[in-house]
Design an enzyme around this catalytic site. Structure first.
Site, PDB file in Angstrom:
ATOM      1  N   ASP A  11       0.874  -1.171   0.000  1.00  0.00           N
ATOM      2  CA  ASP A  11       0.000   0.000   0.000  1.00  0.00           C
ATOM      3  C   ASP A  11       0.908   1.216   0.000  1.00  0.00           C
ATOM      4  O   ASP A  11       1.801   1.326   0.839  1.00  0.00           O
ATOM      5  CB  ASP A  11      -0.875   0.025   1.257  1.00  0.00           C
ATOM      6  N   ASP A 130     -13.778  -5.080  -3.011  1.00  0.00           N
ATOM      7  CA  ASP A 130     -13.773  -5.102  -1.545  1.00  0.00           C
ATOM      8  C   ASP A 130     -15.172  -5.512  -1.100  1.00  0.00           C
ATOM      9  O   ASP A 130     -16.157  -4.895  -1.511  1.00  0.00           O
ATOM     10  CB  ASP A 130     -13.484  -3.700  -0.986  1.00  0.00           C
TER      11      ASP A 130
END
Lengths: 254, 208
Positions: A11, A130
């Protein structure tokens, strides 16, 4: 023969690696290019960069990062975050990404999947989903898990495949950052309804979790972040464990 | 000793990875977008991603089909990568209306069966008997892992120098004279892929 990829996810925010727990509480864990090169040497099969705060002002930093990564990392590189137009994908692919991952933008504009697949090939169109169990079904969320869409995970996965996605990256928000293991129910749901490769994401904390993910038919990638970044597990530990359980992976060369 | 590689850019896909990997193994590479004088080049790399028909048509639009034929005819080593391998064949079921370059016999077909398509994973290549001494494989043992991304595969033939299996056994690499191609992406196959590229670069190195 199906083999399973072990994929560290980095990330990134403004060119640095961070990792959230349940999408908050960010901790700096280093330089993305240096980390990616280390993971290549350590036997990682692919690297995913997720630009979590992607914006037009951070784009040049991301392009520079990809270009530097592609100079020294010779395994597939996927970039996600802030891809909302075909031209975004073009810039990222040109800079050195092999695949772009679409998330929120694919939901607000599903045609983007087909446009990117047509322009650059399905193999570089990854759709990241997600999802969170809402009591009756796995519901798809966008914007880093902030917005519920009402869409059911399997249905959306199937639509994404039909539109030209070459791969699905499925993240369980219930499990992300918890170290309780992948959400097998969510992965099974996607596997049942699709026939393209699936990358499992969210929740690994122990070696057994990698095995549980690898045993889901159709899962061909196992993604993890903090267990690798903080040295809790190494790529070779994970691969040697999977090999000992008869899962086919590219072994780490000593 | 002299090496100069022409990397053919006909507007399809991203050549950066291939260019960077070739640079990494020490090759002098020109990314070329128009017809070139072949006498300045010692090797040609023909990449390709995406749709077979789109690739062939773009290749022809840039006049690179002729360039490939001339290069092969004059014995300049050529390395095709991914769809760059597939285009060497007569055609593909992906684009039945488009003819391939026809340098190799047979037709490229889609994976049918239990496995997920595209194959997007690392897989091992088995070097075929008769090709273990191929210069492309110098320093590479049998059963090495390479990174594949494709939905269509090339058939087996005398030209098959190594095979891979994904539901079906197919050509992972081909070799006829100075014509080489890989279905996998050597530029994305870490150390071993780089070794293969380095081998091609040394094949494409001439005295003087």
């Amino acid at each position: 023969m199906r083999s399973v990829r072990v994929i560290p996810c980095l990330d990134i925010d403004a060119g640095r690696v961070v990792k959230g727990t349940n999408f908050v509480d960010l901790t700096d864990a280093g330089d993305p290019v240096e980390l990616a090169a280390l993971y290549d040497l350590a036997g990682a099969d692919e690297i995913v960069f997720l630009d979590i705060a992607a914006s037009s002002s951070s784009r040049p930093i991301t392009l520079d990062l990809l270009s530097r990564a592609a100079d020294q990392v010779f395994i597939p590189l996927t970039i996600g975050g802030g891809v909302s137009r075909v031209d975004d994908a073009r810039q990222l692919l040109r800079a050195g990404a092999d695949k772009v991952s679409l998330n929120s933008s694919a939901i607000s504009n599903p045609a983007l999947i087909s446009e990117i697949a047509q322009e650059f090939g399905s193999q570089c169109a990854v759709v990241a989903i997600d999802a969170k169990f809402n009591g009756s079904f796995y519901e798809v969320y966008t914007h880093g898990g902030r917005n519920a869409t009402g869409l059911e995970l399997g249905t959306w996965a199937k639509v994404a495949e039909r539109l030209g996605a070459g791969e699905l990256l499925v993240t369980s928000m219930d499990r992300d950052g918890t170290k309780e293991g992948f959400d097998i129910g969510a992965l099974m749901r996607v596997a049942e309804l699709t026939s393209i490769p699936i990358i499992a994401s969210g929740g690994v904390g122990r070696l057994e979790h990698f095995l549980e993910g690898a045993e889901v038919p159709g899962v061909s990638g196992l993604l993890a972040a903090s267990v690798f970044h903080f040295g809790q597990l190494s790529i070779s530990q994970v691969k040697n464990f999977l090999i000992s359980k008869s899962i086919v992976v590219r072994p780490v060369q000593e | 000793m002299r090496t100069k590689i022409a990397l053919l850019d006909y507007g399809i896909g991203n050549l950066q990875s291939v260019a960077k990997a070739l640079n990494h193994v020490g090759a002098d590479v020109d990314v070329v977008e128009s017809s070139i004088d072949l006498k300045y080049y010692t090797g040609i790399v023909l990449p390709g991603v995406g749709n077979f028909g789109a690739c062939v048509n773009a290749l022809k639009h840039f006049g690179f089909d002729e360039l490939v034929y001339r290069g092969v005819a004059s014995g300049i080593p050529l390395l095709g990568v991914c769809v760059g391998l597939q285009m060497l064949f007569e055609g593909s079921s992906e684009s039945p209306e488009t003819k391939g370059l026809g340098l190799l016999p047979g037709k490229v077909l889609r994976f049918e069966g239990q496995e997920r398509v595209p194959q997007m994973q690392w897989n091992t290549i088995s070097i075929r008997e008769g090709f273990s001494k191929s210069r492309l494989f110098t320093g590479l043992e049998d059963d090495r892992w390479m990174y594949f991304v494709h939905s269509y595969f090339a058939p087996l033939g005398d030209f098959t120098s190594s095979t891979a299996t994904y539901g079906v056994e197919y050509s992972a690499t081909v070799e006829v004279g100075d014509l080489y191609a890989t279905q996998f992406h050597p530029e994305k196959s870490s150390k071993e892929g780089l070794r293969l590229l380095e081998n091609f670069v040394s094949i494409a190195t001439v005295a003087s």
